[in-house]
Enzyme design. Structure first.
Site, PDB file in Angstrom:
ATOM      1  N   TYR A  11       0.793  -1.278  -0.203  1.00  0.00           N
ATOM      2  CA  TYR A  11       0.055   0.079   0.004  1.00  0.00           C
ATOM      3  C   TYR A  11       0.746   1.245   0.202  1.00  0.00           C
ATOM      4  O   TYR A  11       0.845   2.018  -0.906  1.00  0.00           O
ATOM      5  CB  TYR A  11      -0.914  -0.127   1.286  1.00  0.00           C
ATOM      6  CG  TYR A  11      -1.812   1.212   1.555  1.00  0.00           C
ATOM      7  CD1 TYR A  11      -2.289   2.031   0.453  1.00  0.00           C
ATOM      8  CD2 TYR A  11      -2.069   1.513   2.715  1.00  0.00           C
ATOM      9  CE1 TYR A  11      -3.061   2.952   0.554  1.00  0.00           C
ATOM     10  CE2 TYR A  11      -2.837   2.711   3.080  1.00  0.00           C
ATOM     11  CZ  TYR A  11      -3.285   3.476   2.251  1.00  0.00           C
ATOM     12  OH  TYR A  11      -4.017   4.567   2.437  1.00  0.00           O
ATOM     13  N   ILE A  12       1.621   1.405   0.917  1.00  0.00           N
ATOM     14  CA  ILE A  12       2.389   2.576   1.148  1.00  0.00           C
ATOM     15  C   ILE A  12       3.603   2.630   0.193  1.00  0.00           C
ATOM     16  O   ILE A  12       3.904   3.607  -0.607  1.00  0.00           O
ATOM     17  CB  ILE A  12       3.070   3.012   2.521  1.00  0.00           C
ATOM     18  CG1 ILE A  12       1.876   2.912   3.471  1.00  0.00           C
ATOM     19  CG2 ILE A  12       3.763   4.035   2.657  1.00  0.00           C
ATOM     20  CD1 ILE A  12       1.994   2.972   4.992  1.00  0.00           C
ATOM     21  N   ASP A  31       9.761  -7.472  -3.524  1.00  0.00           N
ATOM     22  CA  ASP A  31       8.678  -7.712  -2.638  1.00  0.00           C
ATOM     23  C   ASP A  31       8.512  -9.236  -2.771  1.00  0.00           C
ATOM     24  O   ASP A  31       8.517  -9.858  -3.782  1.00  0.00           O
ATOM     25  CB  ASP A  31       7.178  -6.965  -3.190  1.00  0.00           C
ATOM     26  CG  ASP A  31       6.365  -6.824  -2.265  1.00  0.00           C
ATOM     27  OD1 ASP A  31       5.596  -7.978  -1.771  1.00  0.00           O
ATOM     28  OD2 ASP A  31       5.752  -5.895  -1.799  1.00  0.00           O
ATOM     29  N   LEU A  33       5.394 -10.531  -2.279  1.00  0.00           N
ATOM     30  CA  LEU A  33       4.013 -10.692  -2.502  1.00  0.00           C
ATOM     31  C   LEU A  33       3.171 -11.391  -1.558  1.00  0.00           C
ATOM     32  O   LEU A  33       1.874 -11.757  -1.943  1.00  0.00           O
ATOM     33  CB  LEU A  33       3.643 -11.065  -4.036  1.00  0.00           C
ATOM     34  CG  LEU A  33       4.598 -10.514  -5.028  1.00  0.00           C
ATOM     35  CD1 LEU A  33       4.288 -11.186  -6.355  1.00  0.00           C
ATOM     36  CD2 LEU A  33       3.828  -8.992  -5.263  1.00  0.00           C
ATOM     37  N   PHE A  77       9.954  -0.950   3.555  1.00  0.00           N
ATOM     38  CA  PHE A  77       8.643  -0.782   3.881  1.00  0.00           C
ATOM     39  C   PHE A  77       8.002  -2.634   4.504  1.00  0.00           C
ATOM     40  O   PHE A  77       7.132  -2.501   4.836  1.00  0.00           O
ATOM     41  CB  PHE A  77       7.593  -0.585   2.600  1.00  0.00           C
ATOM     42  CG  PHE A  77       7.831   0.913   2.288  1.00  0.00           C
ATOM     43  CD1 PHE A  77       7.029   1.846   3.058  1.00  0.00           C
ATOM     44  CD2 PHE A  77       8.595   1.279   1.104  1.00  0.00           C
ATOM     45  CE1 PHE A  77       7.274   3.246   2.815  1.00  0.00           C
ATOM     46  CE2 PHE A  77       8.747   2.555   0.876  1.00  0.00           C
ATOM     47  CZ  PHE A  77       7.878   3.631   1.731  1.00  0.00           C
ATOM     48  N   ALA A  78       9.069  -3.307   3.884  1.00  0.00           N
ATOM     49  CA  ALA A  78       8.539  -4.833   3.878  1.00  0.00           C
ATOM     50  C   ALA A  78       8.440  -5.321   5.323  1.00  0.00           C
ATOM     51  O   ALA A  78       9.415  -5.295   6.278  1.00  0.00           O
ATOM     52  CB  ALA A  78       9.674  -5.610   3.301  1.00  0.00           C
ATOM     53  N   TYR A 145       3.987  -6.076  17.400  1.00  0.00           N
ATOM     54  CA  TYR A 145       4.199  -5.247  16.258  1.00  0.00           C
ATOM     55  C   TYR A 145       4.959  -3.867  16.593  1.00  0.00           C
ATOM     56  O   TYR A 145       6.283  -3.640  16.059  1.00  0.00           O
ATOM     57  CB  TYR A 145       3.133  -4.691  15.669  1.00  0.00           C
ATOM     58  CG  TYR A 145       3.178  -4.007  14.699  1.00  0.00           C
ATOM     59  CD1 TYR A 145       3.705  -3.942  13.303  1.00  0.00           C
ATOM     60  CD2 TYR A 145       2.628  -2.286  14.843  1.00  0.00           C
ATOM     61  CE1 TYR A 145       4.208  -3.086  12.623  1.00  0.00           C
ATOM     62  CE2 TYR A 145       2.720  -1.670  13.977  1.00  0.00           C
ATOM     63  CZ  TYR A 145       3.421  -1.593  12.786  1.00  0.00           C
ATOM     64  OH  TYR A 145       3.705  -0.912  11.808  1.00  0.00           O
ATOM     65  N   ILE A 211     -18.577   0.443  15.922  1.00  0.00           N
ATOM     66  CA  ILE A 211     -17.741   1.807  16.854  1.00  0.00           C
ATOM     67  C   ILE A 211     -17.195   0.989  18.191  1.00  0.00           C
ATOM     68  O   ILE A 211     -18.136   1.028  18.926  1.00  0.00           O
ATOM     69  CB  ILE A 211     -18.413   2.974  16.939  1.00  0.00           C
ATOM     70  CG1 ILE A 211     -19.073   3.613  15.560  1.00  0.00           C
ATOM     71  CG2 ILE A 211     -17.712   3.872  17.830  1.00  0.00           C
ATOM     72  CD1 ILE A 211     -19.942   4.780  15.719  1.00  0.00           C
ATOM     73  N   GLY A 291      -6.642  -1.989  24.868  1.00  0.00           N
ATOM     74  CA  GLY A 291      -5.422  -1.365  24.505  1.00  0.00           C
ATOM     75  C   GLY A 291      -5.651  -0.038  23.511  1.00  0.00           C
ATOM     76  O   GLY A 291      -4.832   0.355  23.153  1.00  0.00           O
TER      77      GLY A 291
END
Length: 337
Positions: A11-12, A31, A33, A77-78, A145, A211, A291
Site C-alpha cells: 500500500y504505502i 517484494d 507478494l 517498507f517490508a 508489532y 464503533i 489497548g
C-alpha cells in the site's frame, strides 16, 4: 539516485515508488507478494524489469540486487503490520520484522550501501502520556508489532554509530487515502483499517461498521486518530531519502513523526464516508477494545524542521474522497488475487 524499495508492491510502498519515479530517481522493487500485489508495481509506473519477487531473508538475492544495480539507498517498507496478529503470533513478527530487516542491513553492509529510510510507527510509543505526541515521547510499545519496530530503531542507531549508516526512522500515524487519480490504493487481506472497512459497508460488502467504544473522554465519545494521507507519506519518504543523500560530510540519523497534527474521531470518519459516497453507513456501537487509547495525534513539527515536510492533505473529507475513488473503481481490490 538508484534506490531499492522493499515492500514496494504494498500500500504505502507503491505510492512511494510512484513519487520516487516522478522525482526522476531510478527505482527497483523487491517484494515477496505475501501482502503486496503484483499489479501494484506496474500501476505505480515501475518498469517490469525493475520488479524482483523475493524475500529479504534470501541474503544472496538481496546482495546481488544491491550490487548489480549500483543501489545507493534503500527505502524499507517490508513488514507485517497487524497489531492483533502480532499478539497471537509474535514469532512471525520477530522473524520477519526484526530478522528480515537485520538480514537487509547486513546485505547493505556487505556491498557498501549506507543509506536507509525505515518505515516505523507511532505504535513504538504505546499509550500516550501527552497529546499531540512529539518525537521525545516515551517509547513503551504495548504489542509485539510496535516492539519489533522499536527494536529496529535501536539497531539503526547502533549501526549508525558503529558502521556509519545514515538512516531516517519515520513514525507513521494512520496511513489513509489513495492516489488522486484512483489508480493505486489500499487492498489488505484481512482489512483492518477503519476507512476501507467503512467504505466496504457503502459497497454492500459488510453489513455495518462497529464503533468500538462510545464512552471515551472525547467530544463524541469515540476514539480519535491522526489520518495521514498516503501521498503525504510518500512525499515525506522522498524528502527523507534526499536529505540523507545530501549529507556528504557525516552520516545522519533522523527520527520524526509523520502525521497531520489533526485528529478525527470514528464518528467523524463515518460522516466523511457518508459525504463521499452519498450513502448512509450503518454503524453499530460496541465495547472498547483492549489497548485502544482515546486519542493518538502526532506533533509533526519535527518533520517540518528536519525534512522541510508538512502534510498537505489535512482535511479528512478529502482523504476519504480519494479512498472512495479507488475503492469504488476497484471494489475487489487489485486484479491479481
Amino acid at each position: 539516485m538508484k534506490i531499492l524499495v522493499t515492500g514496494g508492491a504494498g500500500y504505502i510502498g507503491s505510492h512511494a515508488v510512484r513519487r520516487l519515479l516522478a522525482a526522476g530517481h531510478d527505482v527497483w522493487v523487491i517484494d515477496n507478494l505475501y501482502l503486496g500485489h503484483r499489479a501494484a508495481a506496474p500501476a505505480s509506473g515501475l518498469p517490469a524489469d525493475r520488479f524482483v519477487e523475493g524475500d529479504l531473508a534470501d541474503r544472496p538475492l538481496v546482495e546481488k540486487l544491491l550490487k548489480d544495480n549500483g543501489i545507493e539507498s534503500v527505502m524499507h517498507f517490508a513488514a507485517y503490520a497487524f497489531v492483533n496478529e502480532s499478539v497471537t503470533d509474535p514469532a512471525k513478527y520477530y522473524q520477519n520484522n526484526v530478522g528480515g530487516t537485520l538480514a537487509l542491513l547486513d546485505a547493505m553492509r556487505a556491498v557498501g550501501v549506507k543509506q536507509i529510510v525505515f518505515s516505523s510507527t507511532c505504535a513504538t510509543y504505546g499509550n500516550p502520556v501527552k497529546v499531540p505526541m512529539p518525537e521525545d515521547h516515551p517509547q513503551a510499545p504495548i504489542n509485539p508489532y510496535g516492539f519489533t519496530k522499536l527494536v529496529i530503531e535501536h539497531a539503526l542507531h547502533d549501526y549508525h554509530h558503529a558502521y556509519g549508516l545514515s538512516y531516517a526512522a519515520l513514525r507513521y500515524f494512520n496511513a489513509s487515502g489513495a492516489a488522486e487519480d484512483g489508480s493505486i490504493g489500499e487492498d489488505h487481506q484481512p482489512e483492518t483499517h477503519l476507512i476501507p472497512i467503512i467504505l466496504q459497508v457503502a459497497l454492500g460488502q459488510r453489513e455495518h461498521v462497529t464503533i468500538f467504544g462510545t464512552d471515551y473522554p472525547t467530544p463524541d465519545g469515540s476514539c480519535i486518530r491522526d489520518y495521514i494521507h498516503v501521498d503525504d507519506l510518500a512525499d515525506a519518504h522522498l524528502a527523507a531519502i534526499e536529505k540523507l543523500a545530501a549529507s556528504k560530510s557525516e552520516p545522519l540519523e533522523v527520527r520524526c513523526n509523520l502525521g497531520t497534527g489533526v485528529g478525527s474521531s470514528v464518528r467523524e470518519v463515518i460522516a466523511a464516508c457518508e459525504k463521499a459516497t452519498g450513502k448512509s453507513i450503518q454503524a453499530v456501537e460496541g465495547p472498547r477494545r483492549e489497548g485502544d487509547p482515546p486519542e493518538l495525534v502526532a506533533d509533526p513539527a519535527g518533520a517540518e524542521r528536519l525534512l522541510g515536510w508538512r502534510a498537505k492533505r489535512r482535511d479528512i473529507n478529502a482523504t476519504v474522497a480519494s479512498a472512495w475513488k479507488w475503492h469504488s473503481a476497484n471494489p475487489n481490490g487489485y486484479s491479481d488475487k
